[in-house]
Design an enzyme around this catalytic site. Structure first.
Site, PDB file in Angstrom:
ATOM      1  CG  ASP A 129      10.911   6.290  -2.154  1.00  0.00           C
ATOM      2  OD1 ASP A 129       9.983   6.881  -1.553  1.00  0.00           O
ATOM      3  OD2 ASP A 129      11.459   5.259  -1.725  1.00  0.00           O
ATOM      4  CG  HIS A 144       2.405   4.342  -1.261  1.00  0.00           C
ATOM      5  ND1 HIS A 144       2.311   3.565  -0.133  1.00  0.00           N
ATOM      6  CD2 HIS A 144       3.610   4.990  -1.173  1.00  0.00           C
ATOM      7  CE1 HIS A 144       3.403   3.728   0.611  1.00  0.00           C
ATOM      8  NE2 HIS A 144       4.203   4.588   0.000  1.00  0.00           N
TER       9      HIS A 144
END
Ligand code: HEM
Ligand code: MG
Length: 287
Positions: free
Chosen positions: A130, A202
């Protein structure tokens, strides 16, 4: 302190009829715990600025509940003050957490208290890195900070959202399918290209341009895990709120393509807040 391993997030509402001078002193006392070992960021909602007797930055709004397609929803839990502290030591964080709460208790009501930790090489609990596409170097400051010379220059808009994962559901998919949900490869975090990149991934949902301008934000989210919940405390910075709004609406399927983000099949946001973090110089003027 990128790569810090331990974080604490505190969201507070100001008590009615608060002693403003006392509150400012208390906030300053907490802020002064900044050191080589711990970094502290303080940010405020419109109401938070009003309580301090300061003008709220232009464009600062409260986070409003967003309802998307297929019953998707992102709730608001807007508080007045949001504090983020992080360090490389859980012990340092624990001491900070206890003393900050004790100092602020008299003036503020705690809405949210969340710990976060660095998981492996900065991965979300899904196992995906991330932060890979975060703007880097000078570019980062350009995307995140209100330009110097403008009102509230050198400050940044802030989004917080506590997301809770259904990890069993995510991990029930084969890795190849997980990669399609995220839009990057799992081990090395390489972005999927061309036809390999699904429209509902995403990355497809949040890598956006408006009138040719890339809606870049800088993310500093931290995973959390306890007996009840596992998820991601999402923390983002940008030079205006539009960038967050556009990304959230796209995730919810509210933008032109009408496609929602598959990440929401297994993770849902439980809280949401918008704040503004003034530069250190401005903050110290307010306190
Ligand atoms: C990218 C995870 C929520 C904005 C990513 C990546 C992962 C990820 C694994 C790919 C690696 C990277 O570039 O960092 C998650 C998880 C979330 C979440 C697990 C919640 C469950 C959000 C939200 C936003 C957002 C709410 C926007 C408000 C972004 C952006 C990128 C990104 C802008 C980079 C896209 C690009 O330019 O390639 N996220 N994210 N994420 N995410 Fe999220
Ligand atoms: Mg979309």
């Amino acid at each position: 302190m990128e790569g810090s391993t331990s974080a604490i997030f505190l969201e507070y509402k100001v008590k009615n009829d608060v002693n403003v001078i006392g509150l400012k002193k208390a906030l300053l006392k907490v802020y002064e715990k900044n050191s080589d070992q711990i970094l502290i960021l303080m940010s405020f909602s419109k109401k938070g600025f009003a309580v301090l007797g300061a003008n709220a930055p232009e464009g600062l709004q409260d986070f409003k509940t967003l309802n998307g397609i297929n019953n998707l929803s992102m709730p608001t839990s807007q508080s007045d003050i949001f504090i983020w502290a992080h360090s490389f030591s859980k012990s340092v964080m624990f001491d900070f957490q206890e003393s900050a709460k004790e100092i602020l208790n008299e003036f503020l009501t705690l809405d949210l208290e969340q710990e976060g930790f660095r998981y492996h090489d900065s991965r979300d609990l899904t196992g995906f890195v991330d932060g890979s596409a975060n703007p880097k170097g000078d570019k980062r400051m350009e995307e995140v900070l209100v330009p110097i010379g403008e009102n509230n220059g050198n400050g940044s808009f802030v989004i917080t959202q506590k997301w809770v994962h259904d990890l069993a559901s995510f991990h029930s998919h084969k890795v190849e399918e997980q990669e399609k949900i995220i839009g990057r490869t799992k081990v090395d975090s390489i972005e999927l290209e061309g036809d390999a990149m699904p429209k509902d991934s995403h990355v497809s949902s949040v890598d956006l341009k408006v009138d040719g301008e890339a809606m870049k934000i800088y993310r500093r989210s931290f995973p959390f895990a306890n007996a009840e919940e596992k998820g991601l405390f999402f923390l983002g910075f940008a030079k205006n709120l539009q960038r967050f709004d556009v990304q959230l609406e796209s995730m919810l399927g509210l933008s032109d393509d009408g496609i929602s983000d598959r990440i929401m099949d297994f993770s849902i946001p439980k809280t949401g807040g918008y704040y503004f973090a003034p530069s250190v110089k401005e903050l110290l003027k307010h306190l």
